[in-house]
Design a protein around this motif. Structure first.
Motif: not given
Length: 293
Positions: A107-122
């Motif tokens: 959960g932490i690994a994949m959740g962090a990946l999702g956050v990284i993608i969102g942060a990169k976009i923003r």
């Protein structure tokens, strides 16, 4: 003696699901949802205090939460695959997340990946963002652990301590059918996560931690407690003996060492909080182009 133990022990819920018309209301799901809400609220306040824009943590949760839930389930299924793909098992049950079975590391690994993608976009810098949201994740984990209480799962060894947890016979491992009470590991982790949250908030305020050191401290404190709590658990897992330890204990050890090394390295390399938390200027509502009539 048994009567005394029953009086002093913690009862388990008689049910973990309530029918509201045609819809089932599950205690496990409610705990997960409460944790997500708490993590977003705490992360939002900390992000704004670090110089971020209000509402961005909520927006990033749209990426992080689905990724995290999928990752948590995948980790559990992959490390206990015989429960779903072994002889006589139904693979479809791997999708039944309401029965429990969410691996925190996935959960932490994949959740962090999702956050990284969102942060990169923003256009958001990752390290100050992780420092802002990491403490709230501890609160989410603390609340989520109450889902194990509703499901009567993931408890520890038998004990007659005053805070022992009563477990119904149908939920006990076959080797402990004659044991009525067990260590409430869900409660231990709940208290540990809240204590770690308080410690991190205190250290962050006093030391002005930055450059990912809050996130590293989160990993260090959580894995230290998880290693101990995991040693108490008796749930039957596929990787229960990997060179004398459960697989999740080895995972805790490795992550603790990596986080500690990073905490020290980042402390020597950087000082002071990041003055800018964006890779590019954020777009405000006033700067957005008006829609055509």
């Amino acid at each position: 003696m048994l009567t005394l133990i029953t009086v002093l022990s913690i009862p388990s819920p008689s049910q973990g699901t309530w029918e509201i018309g045609p819809l089932p209301l599950r205690g496990y799901a409610l705990c997960i949802i409460a944790g997500i809400i708490a993590a977003i609220w705490i992360g939002e306040r900390r992000w704004v205090a670090r110089g971020g824009t209000a509402g961005e943590v909520s927006d990033l949760a749209v990426w992080g939460v689905p990724f995290g839930l999928v990752g948590a389930r995948l980790y559990h299924v992959l490390t206990d695959w015989q429960l779903y793909f072994g002889e006589g098992e139904n693979p479809v049950t791997a999708l039944y997340v309401w029965r429990g079975g969410l691996g925190i590391w996935g959960g932490i690994a994949m959740g962090a990946l999702g956050v990284i993608i969102g942060a990169k976009i923003r256009g958001i810098k990752l390290l100050p963002l992780l420092d802002a949201i990491a403490p709230g994740v501890l609160v989410a984990q603390a609340l989520g652990r109450w889902g194990n209480w509703f499901n009567q799962e993931l408890f520890g060894r038998p004990t007659d301590l005053p805070w022992a947890l009563e477990i119904d016979e149908e939920h006990r491992p076959s080797a402990f059918l004659d044991q009525p009470t067990f260590h409430p590991t869900f409660l231990y982790e709940f208290l540990w996560c809240l204590a770690a949250f308080a410690l991190i908030i205190l250290l962050d305020r006093r030391l002005q931690l930055s450059h990912g050191r809050v996130a590293a401290l989160y990993v260090m404190t959580y894995t230290a407690g998880r290693f101990w709590i995991e040693s108490l658990r008796i749930d039957e897992v596929q990787l229960s003996d990997v060179s004398g330890l459960r697989f999740n204990q080895w995972t805790s050890l490795v992550l603790f060492a990596l986080a500690t090394a990073y905490f020290v390295w980042a402390g020597r390399r950087s000082s002071g909080r990041e003055e800018v938390v964006y890779t590019r200027p954020p777009v405000t509502e006033d700067e957005k182009e008006p829609s055509a009539d």
